[in-house]
Design a protein around this motif. Structure first.
Motif, PDB file in Angstrom:
ATOM      1  N   GLU A   1      19.748  -4.767  -9.765  1.00 34.18           N
ATOM      2  CA  GLU A   1      20.904  -4.485  -8.916  1.00 34.18           C
ATOM      3  C   GLU A   1      20.610  -4.817  -7.448  1.00 34.18           C
ATOM      4  OE1 GLU A   1      24.186  -3.044  -9.543  1.00 34.18           O
ATOM      5  OE2 GLU A   1      23.693  -3.778 -11.541  1.00 34.18           O
TER       6      GLU A   1
ATOM      7  N   HIS B   1      22.969  -7.035  -5.446  1.00 38.76           N
ATOM      8  CA  HIS B   1      23.815  -6.261  -4.503  1.00 38.76           C
ATOM      9  C   HIS B   1      22.942  -5.438  -3.555  1.00 38.76           C
ATOM     10  CE1 HIS B   1      26.995  -7.140  -7.402  1.00 38.76           C
ATOM     11  NE2 HIS B   1      26.272  -6.550  -8.339  1.00 38.76           N
TER      12      HIS B   1
ATOM     13  N   GLN C   1      24.572  -2.467  -1.733  1.00 37.64           N
ATOM     14  CA  GLN C   1      25.298  -1.465  -2.527  1.00 37.64           C
ATOM     15  C   GLN C   1      24.622  -0.095  -2.384  1.00 37.64           C
ATOM     16  OE1 GLN C   1      27.120  -2.278  -6.684  1.00 37.64           O
ATOM     17  NE2 GLN C   1      25.080  -1.489  -7.083  1.00 37.64           N
TER      18      GLN C   1
ATOM     19  N   ASN D   1      26.733   4.440  -5.795  1.00 41.91           N
ATOM     20  CA  ASN D   1      27.619   3.572  -6.592  1.00 41.91           C
ATOM     21  C   ASN D   1      26.855   2.833  -7.689  1.00 41.91           C
ATOM     22  OD1 ASN D   1      29.833   4.384  -5.177  1.00 41.91           O
ATOM     23  ND2 ASN D   1      29.844   2.621  -3.780  1.00 41.91           N
ATOM     24  N   THR D   2      25.594   2.538  -7.421  1.00 46.49           N
ATOM     25  CA  THR D   2      24.762   1.866  -8.426  1.00 46.49           C
ATOM     26  C   THR D   2      24.559   2.777  -9.634  1.00 46.49           C
ATOM     27  OG1 THR D   2      23.591   0.716  -6.651  1.00 46.49           O
ATOM     28  CG2 THR D   2      22.544   0.712  -8.819  1.00 46.49           C
TER      29      THR D   2
ATOM     30  N   ALA E   1      26.340   5.258 -10.493  1.00 45.99           N
ATOM     31  CA  ALA E   1      27.630   5.585 -11.123  1.00 45.99           C
ATOM     32  C   ALA E   1      28.045   4.540 -12.162  1.00 45.99           C
ATOM     33  CB  ALA E   1      28.704   5.738 -10.059  1.00 45.99           C
ATOM     34  N   LYS E   2      27.311   3.416 -12.231  1.00 49.87           N
ATOM     35  CA  LYS E   2      27.575   2.436 -13.301  1.00 49.87           C
ATOM     36  C   LYS E   2      27.107   2.967 -14.653  1.00 49.87           C
ATOM     37  CE  LYS E   2      27.404  -1.638 -10.321  1.00 49.87           C
ATOM     38  NZ  LYS E   2      26.816  -2.970 -10.053  1.00 49.87           N
ATOM     39  N   HIS E   3      26.196   3.949 -14.619  1.00 46.35           N
ATOM     40  CA  HIS E   3      25.662   4.511 -15.873  1.00 46.35           C
ATOM     41  C   HIS E   3      25.878   6.009 -16.026  1.00 46.35           C
ATOM     42  CE1 HIS E   3      23.697   1.111 -17.842  1.00 46.35           C
ATOM     43  NE2 HIS E   3      23.471   0.645 -16.617  1.00 46.35           N
TER      44      HIS E   3
ATOM     45  N   LYS F   1      30.509   9.646 -12.042  1.00 42.90           N
ATOM     46  CA  LYS F   1      30.416   9.622 -10.571  1.00 42.90           C
ATOM     47  C   LYS F   1      30.231  11.034  -9.998  1.00 42.90           C
ATOM     48  CE  LYS F   1      32.471   7.504  -6.505  1.00 42.90           C
ATOM     49  NZ  LYS F   1      33.661   6.886  -5.901  1.00 42.90           N
TER      50      LYS F   1
END
Length: 399
Positions: free
Chosen positions: A271, A275, A278, A282-283, A285-287, A290
Protein backbone atom coordinates in the motif's frame (compact mmCIF):
# COMPACT_ATOMS: atom_id res chain seq x y z
CA UNK A 1 -50.82 -47.44 45.35
CA UNK A 2 -47.82 -46.36 43.33
CA UNK A 3 -47.65 -46.84 39.57
CA UNK A 4 -45.03 -49.44 38.52
CA UNK A 5 -42.77 -48.84 35.50
CA UNK A 6 -39.34 -49.95 34.32
CA UNK A 7 -37.84 -46.49 33.83
CA UNK A 8 -38.55 -42.94 34.98
CA UNK A 9 -36.69 -40.24 33.04
CA UNK A 10 -36.62 -36.75 34.53
CA UNK A 11 -36.30 -34.08 31.84
CA UNK A 12 -38.10 -33.80 28.49
CA UNK A 13 -35.22 -32.21 26.59
CA UNK A 14 -33.03 -33.65 23.84
CA UNK A 15 -31.31 -36.32 25.95
CA UNK A 16 -34.38 -37.32 27.97
CA UNK A 17 -36.72 -37.71 25.00
CA UNK A 18 -34.18 -39.58 22.89
CA UNK A 19 -33.32 -41.97 25.73
CA UNK A 20 -37.03 -42.54 26.40
CA UNK A 21 -37.71 -43.35 22.74
CA UNK A 22 -34.82 -45.82 22.51
CA UNK A 23 -35.65 -47.56 25.80
CA UNK A 24 -39.36 -47.68 24.98
CA UNK A 25 -38.73 -49.15 21.53
CA UNK A 26 -36.49 -51.69 23.24
CA UNK A 27 -39.44 -52.98 25.25
CA UNK A 28 -39.15 -51.00 28.49
CA UNK A 29 -42.10 -49.19 30.06
CA UNK A 30 -40.99 -45.55 30.30
CA UNK A 31 -42.42 -42.42 31.94
CA UNK A 32 -40.86 -39.00 31.23
CA UNK A 33 -41.48 -36.25 33.80
CA UNK A 34 -40.83 -32.54 33.27
CA UNK A 35 -41.83 -29.38 35.13
CA UNK A 36 -42.47 -27.37 31.96
CA UNK A 37 -45.50 -26.91 29.75
CA UNK A 38 -43.88 -28.12 26.51
CA UNK A 39 -41.26 -30.76 25.71
CA UNK A 40 -37.99 -29.74 24.06
CA UNK A 41 -38.09 -26.06 25.01
CA UNK A 42 -34.35 -25.56 24.55
CA UNK A 43 -34.46 -27.41 21.22
CA UNK A 44 -37.18 -25.07 19.93
CA UNK A 45 -35.13 -21.92 20.48
CA UNK A 46 -31.75 -23.37 19.50
CA UNK A 47 -29.96 -22.33 16.33
CA UNK A 48 -32.17 -19.28 15.91
CA UNK A 49 -35.24 -21.54 15.85
CA UNK A 50 -33.73 -23.96 13.31
CA UNK A 51 -31.90 -26.31 15.71
CA UNK A 52 -28.25 -27.02 14.97
CA UNK A 53 -28.90 -30.70 15.69
CA UNK A 54 -25.39 -32.11 15.19
CA UNK A 55 -22.00 -31.43 13.63
CA UNK A 56 -20.38 -33.45 10.86
CA UNK A 57 -17.01 -33.12 12.60
CA UNK A 58 -18.13 -34.22 16.07
CA UNK A 59 -15.22 -35.95 17.83
CA UNK A 60 -13.97 -36.18 21.43
CA UNK A 61 -11.47 -33.31 20.98
CA UNK A 62 -14.41 -30.88 20.66
CA UNK A 63 -15.61 -31.55 24.22
CA UNK A 64 -14.53 -30.00 27.52
CA UNK A 65 -14.50 -32.20 30.65
CA UNK A 66 -12.34 -32.85 33.71
CA UNK A 67 -11.97 -36.32 32.14
CA UNK A 68 -11.51 -35.77 28.38
CA UNK A 69 -11.64 -39.54 27.71
CA UNK A 70 -15.11 -40.07 29.22
CA UNK A 71 -17.10 -39.02 26.14
CA UNK A 72 -15.20 -41.26 23.71
CA UNK A 73 -17.21 -44.46 24.19
CA UNK A 74 -20.69 -42.94 23.76
CA UNK A 75 -19.64 -40.74 20.80
CA UNK A 76 -18.10 -43.74 19.04
CA UNK A 77 -21.14 -45.98 19.57
CA UNK A 78 -23.80 -43.49 18.45
CA UNK A 79 -22.28 -41.04 15.98
CA UNK A 80 -23.42 -37.91 14.16
CA UNK A 81 -24.01 -40.12 11.09
CA UNK A 82 -26.46 -42.25 13.07
CA UNK A 83 -28.51 -39.20 14.03
CA UNK A 84 -28.29 -37.73 10.51
CA UNK A 85 -29.68 -41.04 9.20
CA UNK A 86 -32.60 -40.77 11.67
CA UNK A 87 -33.28 -37.18 10.58
CA UNK A 88 -33.30 -38.31 6.93
CA UNK A 89 -35.60 -41.24 7.74
CA UNK A 90 -38.12 -38.76 9.15
CA UNK A 91 -37.93 -36.75 5.92
CA UNK A 92 -36.53 -33.64 7.60
CA UNK A 93 -34.76 -31.31 5.18
CA UNK A 94 -31.49 -29.85 6.51
CA UNK A 95 -28.42 -27.94 5.38
CA UNK A 96 -24.84 -27.33 6.43
CA UNK A 97 -24.23 -23.74 7.47
CA UNK A 98 -20.49 -23.52 8.26
CA UNK A 99 -17.86 -25.76 9.83
CA UNK A 100 -20.03 -28.91 9.66
CA UNK A 101 -23.00 -27.35 11.50
CA UNK A 102 -26.28 -28.95 10.40
CA UNK A 103 -29.56 -27.02 10.70
CA UNK A 104 -33.17 -27.82 9.85
CA UNK A 105 -34.31 -26.09 6.64
CA UNK A 106 -37.72 -25.50 8.16
CA UNK A 107 -37.88 -25.28 11.97
CA UNK A 108 -36.50 -26.73 15.20
CA UNK A 109 -40.01 -28.09 15.72
CA UNK A 110 -39.10 -30.79 13.18
CA UNK A 111 -36.57 -32.23 15.66
CA UNK A 112 -39.03 -32.07 18.58
CA UNK A 113 -41.67 -33.80 16.41
CA UNK A 114 -39.11 -36.47 15.45
CA UNK A 115 -38.40 -37.16 19.14
CA UNK A 116 -42.11 -37.24 20.05
CA UNK A 117 -42.88 -39.62 17.15
CA UNK A 118 -40.02 -41.89 18.27
CA UNK A 119 -41.42 -41.76 21.83
CA UNK A 120 -44.89 -42.67 20.52
CA UNK A 121 -43.36 -45.64 18.71
CA UNK A 122 -41.93 -46.76 22.06
CA UNK A 123 -45.24 -46.22 23.96
CA UNK A 124 -43.53 -43.65 26.18
CA UNK A 125 -45.74 -41.80 28.66
CA UNK A 126 -44.83 -38.09 28.63
CA UNK A 127 -46.07 -36.07 31.60
CA UNK A 128 -45.47 -32.34 31.52
CA UNK A 129 -46.09 -29.91 34.41
CA UNK A 130 -44.99 -32.60 36.86
CA UNK A 131 -43.73 -31.28 40.17
CA UNK A 132 -41.38 -33.80 41.77
CA UNK A 133 -41.57 -33.66 45.56
CA UNK A 134 -38.96 -36.31 46.36
CA UNK A 135 -36.95 -39.25 45.06
CA UNK A 136 -36.22 -42.20 47.35
CA UNK A 137 -34.28 -45.39 46.85
CA UNK A 138 -35.92 -48.64 47.97
CA UNK A 139 -35.76 -52.38 47.35
CA UNK A 140 -37.61 -52.07 44.06
CA UNK A 141 -35.38 -49.29 42.74
CA UNK A 142 -36.65 -45.72 43.04
CA UNK A 143 -39.85 -44.16 44.35
CA UNK A 144 -40.63 -40.81 42.71
CA UNK A 145 -43.22 -38.78 44.63
CA UNK A 146 -45.24 -36.19 42.73
CA UNK A 147 -48.06 -33.93 43.80
CA UNK A 148 -50.88 -36.46 44.13
CA UNK A 149 -49.05 -39.50 42.66
CA UNK A 150 -46.18 -41.92 43.18
CA UNK A 151 -44.20 -43.83 40.58
CA UNK A 152 -42.05 -46.85 41.39
CA UNK A 153 -39.30 -47.54 38.83
CA UNK A 154 -36.48 -50.06 38.55
CA UNK A 155 -34.26 -47.40 36.94
CA UNK A 156 -34.07 -43.62 37.19
CA UNK A 157 -32.50 -41.45 34.49
CA UNK A 158 -31.63 -37.82 35.23
CA UNK A 159 -31.74 -35.74 32.02
CA UNK A 160 -32.67 -32.43 33.64
CA UNK A 161 -29.96 -30.33 31.98
CA UNK A 162 -27.76 -27.63 33.48
CA UNK A 163 -28.27 -24.09 34.75
CA UNK A 164 -28.08 -22.25 31.43
CA UNK A 165 -31.14 -20.29 30.29
CA UNK A 166 -33.15 -20.20 33.53
CA UNK A 167 -35.89 -18.46 31.55
CA UNK A 168 -36.56 -21.84 29.91
CA UNK A 169 -37.02 -23.55 33.27
CA UNK A 170 -33.42 -24.61 34.02
CA UNK A 171 -32.90 -25.66 37.66
CA UNK A 172 -30.16 -27.38 39.71
CA UNK A 173 -32.48 -30.40 40.19
CA UNK A 174 -30.08 -32.93 38.63
CA UNK A 175 -27.16 -31.79 40.78
CA UNK A 176 -29.31 -32.03 43.92
CA UNK A 177 -30.28 -35.62 43.09
CA UNK A 178 -26.60 -36.49 42.56
CA UNK A 179 -25.66 -34.94 45.91
CA UNK A 180 -28.58 -36.68 47.63
CA UNK A 181 -27.07 -40.03 46.60
CA UNK A 182 -23.50 -39.03 47.50
CA UNK A 183 -22.34 -38.50 43.92
CA UNK A 184 -19.75 -35.75 43.43
CA UNK A 185 -20.80 -32.65 41.48
CA UNK A 186 -17.98 -30.53 40.05
CA UNK A 187 -18.27 -26.71 40.26
CA UNK A 188 -20.47 -25.30 37.51
CA UNK A 189 -20.13 -22.13 35.45
CA UNK A 190 -21.64 -20.62 32.33
CA UNK A 191 -20.21 -21.82 29.00
CA UNK A 192 -20.64 -20.66 25.38
CA UNK A 193 -21.42 -17.23 26.79
CA UNK A 194 -20.58 -13.60 25.86
CA UNK A 195 -17.91 -11.66 27.77
CA UNK A 196 -18.57 -8.42 29.64
CA UNK A 197 -15.86 -5.73 29.76
CA UNK A 198 -14.51 -3.31 32.35
CA UNK A 199 -15.80 0.28 32.19
CA UNK A 200 -13.10 2.35 30.44
CA UNK A 201 -12.67 -0.12 27.54
CA UNK A 202 -16.40 -0.87 27.37
CA UNK A 203 -17.20 2.82 26.96
CA UNK A 204 -14.92 3.01 23.91
CA UNK A 205 -16.06 -0.26 22.31
CA UNK A 206 -19.79 0.33 22.86
CA UNK A 207 -19.65 2.50 19.73
CA UNK A 208 -19.06 -0.76 17.80
CA UNK A 209 -22.22 -2.48 19.04
CA UNK A 210 -23.54 -4.76 16.27
CA UNK A 211 -20.28 -4.87 14.28
CA UNK A 212 -18.72 -8.28 13.53
CA UNK A 213 -15.33 -9.15 12.05
CA UNK A 214 -13.36 -12.40 11.50
CA UNK A 215 -10.57 -12.92 14.05
CA UNK A 216 -8.54 -15.54 15.87
CA UNK A 217 -8.97 -15.42 19.65
CA UNK A 218 -6.65 -17.22 22.04
CA UNK A 219 -7.04 -18.06 25.74
CA UNK A 220 -4.18 -18.02 28.24
CA UNK A 221 -4.01 -21.83 28.08
CA UNK A 222 -3.22 -21.62 24.34
CA UNK A 223 -6.61 -22.76 22.98
CA UNK A 224 -7.66 -20.62 20.02
CA UNK A 225 -10.62 -20.29 17.66
CA UNK A 226 -10.77 -18.66 14.23
CA UNK A 227 -14.29 -17.33 13.70
CA UNK A 228 -16.15 -14.03 13.97
CA UNK A 229 -16.21 -11.71 16.96
CA UNK A 230 -19.26 -9.50 17.61
CA UNK A 231 -19.08 -6.26 19.58
CA UNK A 232 -22.10 -5.72 21.86
CA UNK A 233 -23.29 -2.96 24.19
CA UNK A 234 -22.13 -5.15 27.11
CA UNK A 235 -18.87 -6.47 25.69
CA UNK A 236 -17.85 -9.20 23.24
CA UNK A 237 -19.82 -12.02 21.65
CA UNK A 238 -19.90 -13.94 18.36
CA UNK A 239 -18.83 -17.55 17.66
CA UNK A 240 -15.12 -17.03 18.44
CA UNK A 241 -15.85 -15.51 21.86
CA UNK A 242 -18.57 -18.03 22.78
CA UNK A 243 -16.17 -20.87 21.96
CA UNK A 244 -13.33 -19.33 23.96
CA UNK A 245 -15.53 -18.68 27.01
CA UNK A 246 -15.48 -22.41 27.81
CA UNK A 247 -11.68 -22.23 28.21
CA UNK A 248 -11.45 -18.86 29.98
CA UNK A 249 -11.05 -18.45 33.74
CA UNK A 250 -11.94 -15.31 35.72
CA UNK A 251 -9.12 -12.76 35.74
CA UNK A 252 -7.38 -14.08 32.63
CA UNK A 253 -6.63 -12.14 29.46
CA UNK A 254 -7.66 -13.10 25.95
CA UNK A 255 -5.65 -12.25 22.82
CA UNK A 256 -7.32 -11.12 19.60
CA UNK A 257 -5.69 -11.30 16.17
CA UNK A 258 -7.66 -8.89 13.95
CA UNK A 259 -5.82 -10.09 10.82
CA UNK A 260 -6.01 -13.89 11.01
CA UNK A 261 -5.54 -14.44 7.25
CA UNK A 262 -3.48 -11.48 6.05
CA UNK A 263 0.25 -10.78 6.18
CA UNK A 264 -0.08 -7.20 7.45
CA UNK A 265 3.58 -6.36 6.82
CA UNK A 266 3.34 -7.23 3.11
CA UNK A 267 -0.03 -5.46 2.85
CA UNK A 268 1.27 -2.20 4.40
CA UNK A 269 4.44 -2.26 2.27
CA UNK A 270 2.43 -2.79 -0.94
CA UNK A 271 0.00 0.00 0.00
CA UNK A 272 2.91 2.36 0.78
CA UNK A 273 4.36 1.71 -2.68
CA UNK A 274 1.13 2.65 -4.44
CA UNK A 275 -0.42 5.19 -1.99
CA UNK A 276 2.36 6.75 0.15
CA UNK A 277 0.18 9.68 1.27
CA UNK A 278 -2.79 7.50 2.27
CA UNK A 279 -3.63 7.65 5.96
CA UNK A 280 -2.97 4.56 8.02
CA UNK A 281 -6.61 4.68 9.18
CA UNK A 282 -7.99 4.49 5.61
CA UNK A 283 -5.49 1.76 4.71
CA UNK A 284 -6.56 -0.48 7.58
CA UNK A 285 -10.24 0.24 6.83
CA UNK A 286 -9.77 -1.77 3.60
CA UNK A 287 -9.72 -4.88 5.80
CA UNK A 288 -11.36 -3.84 9.07
CA UNK A 289 -14.66 -2.04 9.81
CA UNK A 290 -13.94 1.71 9.75
CA UNK A 291 -15.50 2.30 13.17
CA UNK A 292 -13.25 -0.39 14.63
CA UNK A 293 -10.16 1.35 13.22
CA UNK A 294 -11.36 4.63 14.77
CA UNK A 295 -11.80 2.91 18.16
CA UNK A 296 -8.32 1.40 17.86
CA UNK A 297 -6.99 4.91 17.21
CA UNK A 298 -8.68 6.23 20.36
CA UNK A 299 -7.09 3.34 22.28
CA UNK A 300 -3.65 4.37 20.93
CA UNK A 301 -3.27 1.12 18.97
CA UNK A 302 -3.20 2.89 15.57
CA UNK A 303 -1.14 6.10 15.16
CA UNK A 304 -2.56 9.02 13.14
CA UNK A 305 0.03 8.91 10.35
CA UNK A 306 0.27 8.50 6.60
CA UNK A 307 1.94 5.35 5.27
CA UNK A 308 5.13 7.20 4.29
CA UNK A 309 5.37 8.65 7.84
CA UNK A 310 5.23 5.19 9.40
CA UNK A 311 8.73 4.06 10.45
CA UNK A 312 9.77 0.39 10.52
CA UNK A 313 9.69 0.19 14.35
CA UNK A 314 6.24 1.85 14.37
CA UNK A 315 5.03 -0.59 11.74
CA UNK A 316 6.18 -3.56 13.82
CA UNK A 317 4.54 -2.05 16.90
CA UNK A 318 1.30 -1.62 14.95
CA UNK A 319 1.39 -5.21 13.68
CA UNK A 320 1.87 -6.50 17.24
CA UNK A 321 -1.02 -4.33 18.46
CA UNK A 322 -3.38 -5.62 15.77
CA UNK A 323 -2.41 -9.29 16.00
CA UNK A 324 -1.93 -9.52 19.76
CA UNK A 325 -4.65 -7.25 21.16
CA UNK A 326 -4.85 -8.26 24.82
CA UNK A 327 -8.14 -7.72 26.62
CA UNK A 328 -9.08 -8.74 30.16
CA UNK A 329 -12.83 -9.50 30.30
CA UNK A 330 -14.69 -8.32 33.38
CA UNK A 331 -16.63 -11.59 33.41
CA UNK A 332 -19.37 -13.29 31.41
CA UNK A 333 -23.08 -12.58 30.98
CA UNK A 334 -23.72 -15.69 33.11
CA UNK A 335 -26.37 -18.40 32.86
CA UNK A 336 -29.01 -16.00 31.57
CA UNK A 337 -27.52 -16.03 28.06
CA UNK A 338 -25.17 -19.04 28.30
CA UNK A 339 -25.90 -21.86 25.87
CA UNK A 340 -24.48 -24.56 28.18
CA UNK A 341 -23.26 -25.28 31.71
CA UNK A 342 -19.65 -26.32 32.28
CA UNK A 343 -18.98 -28.79 35.09
CA UNK A 344 -21.71 -30.89 36.68
CA UNK A 345 -21.99 -34.55 37.68
CA UNK A 346 -18.46 -35.93 38.01
CA UNK A 347 -17.74 -38.45 35.25
CA UNK A 348 -15.55 -40.43 37.69
CA UNK A 349 -18.81 -41.50 39.36
CA UNK A 350 -20.33 -42.82 36.10
CA UNK A 351 -19.75 -45.66 33.65
CA UNK A 352 -18.66 -44.24 30.27
CA UNK A 353 -20.38 -47.20 28.59
CA UNK A 354 -23.81 -46.89 30.21
CA UNK A 355 -23.92 -43.52 32.06
CA UNK A 356 -24.90 -45.47 35.20
CA UNK A 357 -23.71 -44.40 38.63
CA UNK A 358 -21.04 -46.76 39.95
CA UNK A 359 -22.24 -46.08 43.52
CA UNK A 360 -26.01 -46.28 42.97
CA UNK A 361 -27.08 -49.11 40.62
CA UNK A 362 -30.05 -48.16 38.46
CA UNK A 363 -29.35 -44.40 38.60
CA UNK A 364 -28.20 -42.79 35.32
CA UNK A 365 -27.15 -39.26 34.28
CA UNK A 366 -27.19 -38.11 30.64
CA UNK A 367 -26.82 -34.92 28.59
CA UNK A 368 -25.87 -31.52 29.95
CA UNK A 369 -26.17 -32.44 33.65
CA UNK A 370 -22.93 -34.45 33.20
CA UNK A 371 -19.48 -32.78 33.18
CA UNK A 372 -19.17 -32.96 29.37
CA UNK A 373 -19.56 -29.76 27.34
CA UNK A 374 -19.25 -29.50 23.57
CA UNK A 375 -18.14 -26.67 21.34
CA UNK A 376 -20.63 -24.33 19.73
CA UNK A 377 -22.15 -25.75 16.55
CA UNK A 378 -24.24 -28.86 17.29
CA UNK A 379 -21.73 -30.68 19.49
CA UNK A 380 -23.86 -30.47 22.63
CA UNK A 381 -26.85 -31.96 20.85
CA UNK A 382 -24.62 -34.81 19.67
CA UNK A 383 -23.57 -35.44 23.27
CA UNK A 384 -27.27 -35.54 24.20
CA UNK A 385 -28.01 -38.15 21.50
CA UNK A 386 -24.89 -40.25 22.19
CA UNK A 387 -25.15 -40.30 25.99
CA UNK A 388 -28.91 -40.99 25.77
CA UNK A 389 -28.36 -43.87 23.34
CA UNK A 390 -25.64 -45.43 25.53
CA UNK A 391 -27.94 -45.21 28.55
CA UNK A 392 -30.92 -46.67 26.65
CA UNK A 393 -28.87 -49.67 25.50
CA UNK A 394 -27.99 -50.40 29.13
CA UNK A 395 -31.65 -50.09 30.16
CA UNK A 396 -32.83 -52.40 27.37
CA UNK A 397 -30.14 -55.00 28.03
CA UNK A 398 -30.76 -55.25 31.76
CA UNK A 399 -31.62 -58.78 32.92
Amino acid sequence: MSEQVDVVIIGAGAAGLFCAAQAGQGGRSVVVLDNGKKPGRKILMSGGGRCNFTNMYAEPAAFVSHNPHFCKSALARYTQWDFIELVSRHGIAYHEKTLGQLFCDNSAEDIVNLLLKECDDGNVSLRMRSEILSVERNEGGFLVKLAGAEIQASSLVIASGGLSMPGLGATPFGYKIAEQFGINVLPTRAGLVPFTLHKPLLEVLQALSGIATPVTVTAENGVSFKESILFTHRGLSGPAVLQLSSYWQAGEFIEINLFPELNINDFLNAERESHPNQSLKNTLAKHLPKRLVECLQSLDKVPELTLKQLSSPQQQQLIDALQQWRIQPNGTEGYRTAEVTLGGVDTKALSSKSMESSQVPGLYFIGEVVDVTGWLGGYNFQWAWSSAWACAQALVNQP
